[in-house]
Design a protein around this motif. Structure first.
Motif, PDB file in Angstrom:
ATOM      1  N   UNK A  17      34.202  40.690  52.404  1.00 34.04           N
ATOM      2  CA  UNK A  17      35.632  40.694  52.078  1.00 34.04           C
ATOM      3  C   UNK A  17      36.481  40.183  53.244  1.00 34.04           C
ATOM      4  N   UNK A  18      36.305  38.932  53.633  1.00 31.53           N
ATOM      5  CA  UNK A  18      37.151  38.392  54.708  1.00 31.53           C
ATOM      6  C   UNK A  18      38.598  38.269  54.246  1.00 31.53           C
ATOM      7  N   UNK A  19      39.512  38.312  55.196  1.00 38.01           N
ATOM      8  CA  UNK A  19      40.919  38.126  54.858  1.00 38.01           C
ATOM      9  C   UNK A  19      41.132  36.712  54.335  1.00 38.01           C
ATOM     10  N   UNK A  20      41.900  36.610  53.265  1.00 31.83           N
ATOM     11  CA  UNK A  20      42.137  35.309  52.633  1.00 31.83           C
ATOM     12  C   UNK A  20      43.499  34.724  52.972  1.00 31.83           C
ATOM     13  N   UNK A  21      44.355  35.516  53.626  1.00 32.14           N
ATOM     14  CA  UNK A  21      45.695  35.039  53.943  1.00 32.14           C
ATOM     15  C   UNK A  21      46.659  35.094  52.779  1.00 32.14           C
ATOM     16  N   UNK A  22      46.280  35.833  51.723  1.00 25.73           N
ATOM     17  CA  UNK A  22      47.119  35.838  50.522  1.00 25.73           C
ATOM     18  C   UNK A  22      48.481  36.473  50.775  1.00 25.73           C
ATOM     19  N   UNK A  23      48.547  37.504  51.603  1.00 22.97           N
ATOM     20  CA  UNK A  23      49.836  38.154  51.864  1.00 22.97           C
ATOM     21  C   UNK A  23      50.775  37.189  52.576  1.00 22.97           C
ATOM     22  N   UNK A  81      43.324  41.321  44.335  1.00 23.90           N
ATOM     23  CA  UNK A  81      41.972  41.662  43.893  1.00 23.90           C
ATOM     24  C   UNK A  81      40.946  40.624  44.327  1.00 23.90           C
ATOM     25  N   UNK A  82      41.352  39.379  44.449  1.00 24.06           N
ATOM     26  CA  UNK A  82      40.407  38.355  44.908  1.00 24.06           C
ATOM     27  C   UNK A  82      39.910  38.677  46.312  1.00 24.06           C
ATOM     28  N   UNK A  83      40.829  39.114  47.194  1.00 20.71           N
ATOM     29  CA  UNK A  83      40.406  39.499  48.538  1.00 20.71           C
ATOM     30  C   UNK A  83      39.648  40.814  48.515  1.00 20.71           C
ATOM     31  N   UNK A  84      40.134  41.773  47.750  1.00 26.13           N
ATOM     32  CA  UNK A  84      39.502  43.096  47.690  1.00 26.13           C
ATOM     33  C   UNK A  84      38.051  42.989  47.231  1.00 26.13           C
ATOM     34  N   UNK A  85      37.794  42.217  46.195  1.00 25.34           N
ATOM     35  CA  UNK A  85      36.457  42.125  45.613  1.00 25.34           C
ATOM     36  C   UNK A  85      35.543  41.180  46.381  1.00 25.34           C
ATOM     37  N   UNK A  86      36.115  40.210  47.055  1.00 26.56           N
ATOM     38  CA  UNK A  86      35.331  39.309  47.886  1.00 26.56           C
ATOM     39  C   UNK A  86      34.207  38.625  47.128  1.00 26.56           C
ATOM     40  N   UNK A  87      33.055  38.548  47.793  1.00 22.15           N
ATOM     41  CA  UNK A  87      31.851  37.975  47.194  1.00 22.15           C
ATOM     42  C   UNK A  87      30.687  38.928  47.428  1.00 22.15           C
ATOM     43  N   UNK A 109      33.152  54.857  48.739  1.00 18.52           N
ATOM     44  CA  UNK A 109      34.064  53.751  49.036  1.00 18.52           C
ATOM     45  C   UNK A 109      35.505  54.214  49.147  1.00 18.52           C
ATOM     46  N   UNK A 110      36.183  53.777  50.211  1.00 18.23           N
ATOM     47  CA  UNK A 110      37.638  53.849  50.253  1.00 18.23           C
ATOM     48  C   UNK A 110      38.138  52.729  49.354  1.00 18.23           C
ATOM     49  N   UNK A 111      38.753  53.104  48.261  1.00 16.84           N
ATOM     50  CA  UNK A 111      38.973  52.163  47.173  1.00 16.84           C
ATOM     51  C   UNK A 111      40.456  52.032  46.840  1.00 16.84           C
ATOM     52  N   UNK A 112      40.722  51.455  45.692  1.00 17.25           N
ATOM     53  CA  UNK A 112      42.088  51.307  45.189  1.00 17.25           C
ATOM     54  C   UNK A 112      42.032  51.453  43.681  1.00 17.25           C
ATOM     55  N   UNK A 113      43.062  52.047  43.123  1.00 14.70           N
ATOM     56  CA  UNK A 113      43.079  52.300  41.688  1.00 14.70           C
ATOM     57  C   UNK A 113      42.787  51.006  40.917  1.00 14.70           C
ATOM     58  N   UNK A 114      41.797  51.072  40.028  1.00 11.98           N
ATOM     59  CA  UNK A 114      41.352  49.892  39.297  1.00 11.98           C
ATOM     60  C   UNK A 114      40.053  49.308  39.811  1.00 11.98           C
ATOM     61  N   UNK A 115      39.566  49.817  40.957  1.00  8.26           N
ATOM     62  CA  UNK A 115      38.373  49.228  41.569  1.00  8.26           C
ATOM     63  C   UNK A 115      37.118  49.447  40.733  1.00  8.26           C
ATOM     64  N   UNK A 116      36.954  50.647  40.161  1.00  9.43           N
ATOM     65  CA  UNK A 116      35.717  50.913  39.423  1.00  9.43           C
ATOM     66  C   UNK A 116      35.533  49.910  38.283  1.00  9.43           C
ATOM     67  N   UNK A 117      36.569  49.710  37.510  1.00  6.06           N
ATOM     68  CA  UNK A 117      36.455  48.816  36.361  1.00  6.06           C
ATOM     69  C   UNK A 117      36.116  47.388  36.799  1.00  6.06           C
ATOM     70  N   UNK A 118      36.760  46.928  37.848  1.00  2.31           N
ATOM     71  CA  UNK A 118      36.544  45.550  38.289  1.00  2.31           C
ATOM     72  C   UNK A 118      35.180  45.374  38.947  1.00  2.31           C
TER      73      UNK A 118
END
Length: 207
Positions: A17-23, A81-87, A109-118
């Motif tokens: 999960x490298x930073x993508x610079x999206x922010x 989510x693209x950065x969160x999920x990575x590859x 996992x330290x996660x975020x709401x919606x992580x399990x489904x994705x």
């Protein structure tokens, strides 16, 4: 099956999960000073990490705090989510798949709401291990000792029988403090060697 157990972190371990610079791209697009998104959304991100806010309300807060209409909220969250999920770390995932039946397997996992489904849809982690403990579902984040106790309880194992693998040093130290063996993930080769030593010994071994 042996009580010997291996528990994995997700981001930075099972996922790259490298930073993508999206922010920064969104701040530039919205003509906002650097750091504005983090400042405005900090409490929302924190709430999402421990499940005190739902996805619908996250979207509403993004819209309100950043002045985005619905399509741009969707685009903003897609970038998050693209950065969160990575590859996927396919080498490690394949190795874990081969461990099934040899030891107990879990995720913490330290996660975020919606992580399990994705993550279920994208990576099938629910079929990779026996139990997944997400911070947004239990309301506790690593390095809180209660997070490690929660995953051990979910698996029905003693901390002393577990090897915990994480890429954050403070989490590794916290796991050791509750009696677990722990390994700081830096690369697959050393991690696979450490897992093998843990399984071969069938008892706690030093890193």
């Amino acid at each position: 099956m042996s009580e010997t157990c291996v528990i994995f972190d997700v981001g930075g371990v099972l996922e790259f999960t490298p930073e993508t610079g999206w922010v920064e791209r969104w701040e530039e697009r919205l003509a906002l000073p650097h750091g504005t998104v983090g400042e405005r959304m900090r409490d929302v991100w924190a709430a999402g990490g421990v499940g005190t806010i739902g996805e619908h309300d996250v979207h509403a807060e993004v819209a309100s705090r950043l002045g985005l209409d619905a399509p741009r909220v969707e685009a903003f969250m897609a970038d998050l989510w693209a950065e969160y999920l990575g590859t996927p770390n396919n080498e490690l995932i394949d190795h874990v798949r081969g461990l099934r039946g040899r030891c107990r397997l879990g995720i913490l996992s330290n996660s975020f709401v919606g992580a399990r489904e994705r993550e279920t849809a994208l990576y099938g982690f629910d079929e990779l291990v026996e139990r997944i403990v997400y911070s947004h579902e239990i309301g506790i984040e690593k390095p809180d000792p209660l997070a490690f106790e929660a995953v051990c309880a979910a698996l029905g194992v003693r901390p002393e029988s577990c090897l915990f693998v994480d890429d954050v040093a403070v989490n590794v130290e916290a796991a050791r403090a509750v009696g677990m063996q722990a390994h700081l993930f830096e690369d697959n080769a050393r991690t696979l060697t450490r897992i093998a030593a843990h399984l071969d010994a069938g008892r706690p071994v030093s890193s």
